[in-house]
Write an enzyme that holds these catalytic residues in place. Structure first.
Site: not given
Length: 440
Positions: A60, A64, A178, A305
């Protein structure tokens, strides 16, 4: 290139010689069984007193790119991964454009050609998604599917979620969720927040706003929908013991992030808006309960994350600062520090970040130091701990929520036998962009 690692202690405590030929682990033998002459090695690495671990799989990350390369890109993100012992990353869909079509997946895969580490690309779901073209591509999984808006505004409604889960089940693809229910957010808590910025902001209001109950309800909903379609559901960044237990009871899998594992609302006075993330930090009591579930095996994996933003972006009000923290470079180092202090075993860490992610997501040839596997290897000295400093890390964002925490960083990272990171001797060096799509 042939490399022989001698006297290497593996995660199970056994001391072995490990021979790497090209991109593969060719032999694993008792220490002293192999020597340089017999192995015809180009390089011999004496690992006496050190541990040789499988490269970590971070299931995870948000690198970007495309769309937000000022925060991170595939080159800087993968350098950060390699320096932290992560040899495979899985990138999430909330880029610009989001990876909700086959064409967007193709674009991201081209950009990922700059990666020093292997990678997977997740397909996403929005009202504009094109499942036919998406599933024609070698996506890693479907997700992160957002049940509430986060960075990228990709929250979807119940009907679309059910349709997406059913399609993924038909394609035999894991769905990463999520899980937050926006209907259970406490908006009054956010309205009470002050107007301060950065470290002066009342960032605890964010934790009060995105409630633990909102996560628990969304986990239950995701598991119910998954059961209806016989889908494989994986709950991302689970921040509550209730969410962990619900996933475990339903036979689903879940991940916990290092920031939810080691930080709580008690740290927010120091972190300010740099500690804003989704789901938010929880109470110290909940943090301790989640850690217990990581230690006892209830939690399946740890994933970061990794969601970098610039200092300028994070230095806003609690309402305006973007959510997310970097973490791909510090995940394995902070877990190895727990091995040093005795709160986790090395085998447990191996399973959390390597062996079990490979099993859950069916990543062949990774996750263990076994003959025939990819030579994704990390050499660490558990006696060599140092403080984490944002200035020393390699993410483009240049900061960390773990500033000052003790950790054990790798001194050598191999990706399929290629040197990705080497901190032996003076300085450090990085390898070439040899990363490959693990689904291609």
């Amino acid at each position: 290139m042939t490399t022989l690692f001698t006297n290497a202690t593996l995660a199970d405590g056994c001391v072995r010689d490990v021979l790497v030929e090209g991109e593969t682990i060719a032999r694993v033998a008792d220490a002293g069984t192999l020597d340089t002459a017999d192995a015809d090695a180009d390089e011999t690495v004496d690992c006496d007193g050190k541990h040789l671990l499988p490269g970590a799989i971070d299931a995870h990350v948000h690198f970007r790119e495309p769309g937000f390369a000022h925060k991170e890109d595939w080159h800087t993100g993968s350098r950060s991964a390699a320096a932290g012992g992560v040899t495979t990353v899985v990138d999430q869909p909330n880029t610009d454009p989001p990876t909700v079509t086959g064409e967007a997946v193709d674009e991201k895969a081209t950009l990922a050609g700059k990666s020093l580490v292997d990678f997977g690309i997740n397909g996403g779901v929005t009202a504009e998604w094109d499942p036919d073209s998406l599933f024609e591509r070698p996506i890693f999984a479907l997700g992160e599917v957002f049940l509430a808006d986060s960075t990228g505004d990709m929250g979807i409604d119940a009907d679309l979620f059910a349709d997406a889960v059913a399609r993924a089940a038909a394609e035999d693809t894991v769905v990463t969720v999520h899980a937050e229910d926006a209907d259970l957010f406490d908006r009054a808590a956010l309205e009470r927040a002050g107007d301060g910025t950065g470290r002066d902001a009342d960032v605890d209001a964010w934790s009060a706003f995105r409630t633990a109950a909102a996560e628990a309800a969304a986990v239950d909903r995701a598991l119910e929908v998954g059961a209806d379609s016989a889908a494989d559901i994986h709950i991302a960044h689970t921040s509550t013991p209730e969410g962990v237990d619900a996933a475990a009871s339903a036979g689903a899998t879940c991940e916990v992030t290092p920031h939810h594992l080691f930080l709580s609302r008690e740290n927010l006075d120091d972190l300010g808006t740099f500690g804003r993330m989704n789901p938010p930090l929880r109470s110290e009591q909940r943090r301790e309960a989640v850690f217990e579930r990581v230690a006892d095996g209830t939690v399946d994996i740890v994933a970061t994350d990794h969601a970098p933003h610039t200092r300028a972006e994070k230095d806003g009000s609690v309402r305006d600062a973007p959510s997310g923290v970097p973490g791909v470079e510090t995940m394995l180092p902070v877990l190895l520090q727990e091995v040093r202090t005795g709160t986790l075993t090395l085998e447990r860490v191996r399973d959390l970040v390597a062996a079990t992610p490979a099993e859950i997501f069916d990543v062949a040839g990774k996750g263990r130091v076994d003959e025939g596997n990819d030579a994704d290897l990390v050499l660490v000295d558990l006696d060599d701990a140092r403080e984490i400093r944002g200035d020393d890390l390699h993410s483009k964002c240049g900061w960390t929520p773990f500033e000052g925490r003790e950790a054990v960083f790798p001194e050598l990272t191999l990706v399929r036998g290629h040197v990705a990171y080497d901190a032996r001797g003076d300085g450090e060096r990085f390898g070439d962009a040899v990363g490959e799509n693990v689904r291609a």
